[in-house]
Design a protein around this motif. Sequence first.
Motif, short mmCIF file in Angstrom:
data_model
loop_
_atom_site.label_atom_id
_atom_site.label_comp_id
_atom_site.label_asym_id
_atom_site.label_seq_id
_atom_site.Cartn_x
_atom_site.Cartn_y
_atom_site.Cartn_z
N THR A 34 6.34 -3.75 1.47
CA THR A 34 6.25 -2.38 1.98
C THR A 34 6.94 -1.43 1.00
O THR A 34 6.69 -0.23 1.02
N SER A 35 7.81 -1.97 0.16
CA SER A 35 8.56 -1.14 -0.80
C SER A 35 8.00 -1.30 -2.21
O SER A 35 8.00 -2.41 -2.78
N ASP A 37 9.34 -0.13 -4.83
CA ASP A 37 10.50 -0.44 -5.70
C ASP A 37 10.74 -1.95 -5.74
O ASP A 37 11.05 -2.51 -6.79
N THR A 75 0.93 -2.62 -1.96
CA THR A 75 1.72 -2.24 -0.78
C THR A 75 0.84 -2.24 0.48
O THR A 75 1.34 -2.04 1.58
#
Length: 298
Positions: A34-35, A37, A75
């Motif tokens: 979900t991130s 980064d 994502t």
Amino acid sequence: MNIKNVTIIGAGTMGNGIAHTFAQSGFSVNLVDTSADALERAITTITKNLDRMVSKDKIVEEEKNATLDNITTNTDLTSAVKGVDLVIEAATENVDIKLKIFKQLDKICNENTILGTNTSSISITQIASVTNRKDKVIGMHFMNPVPIMKLVEVIRGKETSDSVTSIIMQLSKNLGKSPVEVNDAPGFVANRILMPMINEAILTLEENVSGVEEIDTVMILGMSHPMGPLHLADFIGLDVCLSILEVMYKGFDNPKYAPSKTLINMVSEGKLGIKSGEGFYDYSEGARNKKVSSRFRR
Ligand SMILES: NC(=O)c1ccc[n+]([C@@H]2O[C@H](COP(=O)([O-])OP(=O)(O)OC[C@H]3O[C@@H](n4cnc5c(N)ncnc54)[C@H](O)[C@@H]3O)[C@@H](O)[C@H]2O)c1
């Protein structure tokens, strides 16, 4: 079933190692988080680990590039699971997160897709219960660091089929691992034995029986453990250790699994071990130059 492509959910400590291992064995890997980064950090880590293997002559540059080429990141879960043979969930050790993911996976994956989870402690039977394919849900518990550690604990839920179990056992061997089949119980085998030891090491520290380095040294030199339990806890992640102990404490309803106060406090302060830069040791000068955290210096 000939598994060729795999989606890994969660790009943290374990997800990046699982993606690395499958990609290096020639599988096409979709890594989802979900991130964005976390995905970026995962690719940086995989690249660094592959570079180290090249510098040690374990692999050649072409193998490194081919491994990286086998990995795509995403994502969006729905597009990431399109047409895949196997999904391995390696998201945060939290039962609500996992149940939500499996409910969704059951809806969006092909009916033949096998749904694996890398959970350290949560019941496979419970995870399977939110799907309509309980026979195709299985635990595939890799060890950290995944590219190096040989063991895969293969955990059967109550309704996991023989054929799915043998596909996952064979797949683990194809990855160069040594799978061991176990039944579903809180913590399975690995963490049922490891986590009480780590918790006891923390209690020994809490009661000032000895210091961080001393406790680790006793276990390294006295028991031939390659790494002391407090360093190992930092390596696993103190949040992960706490979650596993909580699952075992609740699952067995037995106070012997109650997590120590020090562990609870450290997690609530964000001291999670290597991944946050501090746990029992301070890693501000790099994971290889650890020193005892100022809070535990004697
Ligand atoms: N750390 C270890 O040594 C170890 C060893 C074996 C198994 N495990 C298990 O592996 C799993 C992952 O642990 P970890 O240490 O890699 O955790 P981690 O905290 O390093 O990473 C978890 C990742 O999951 C992502 N995530 C959370 N919810 C998500 C969702 N709904 N969809 C996609 N991504 C999501 C987070 O953004 C994060 O990047 C846990 O179940 C843990 O118990 C951990």
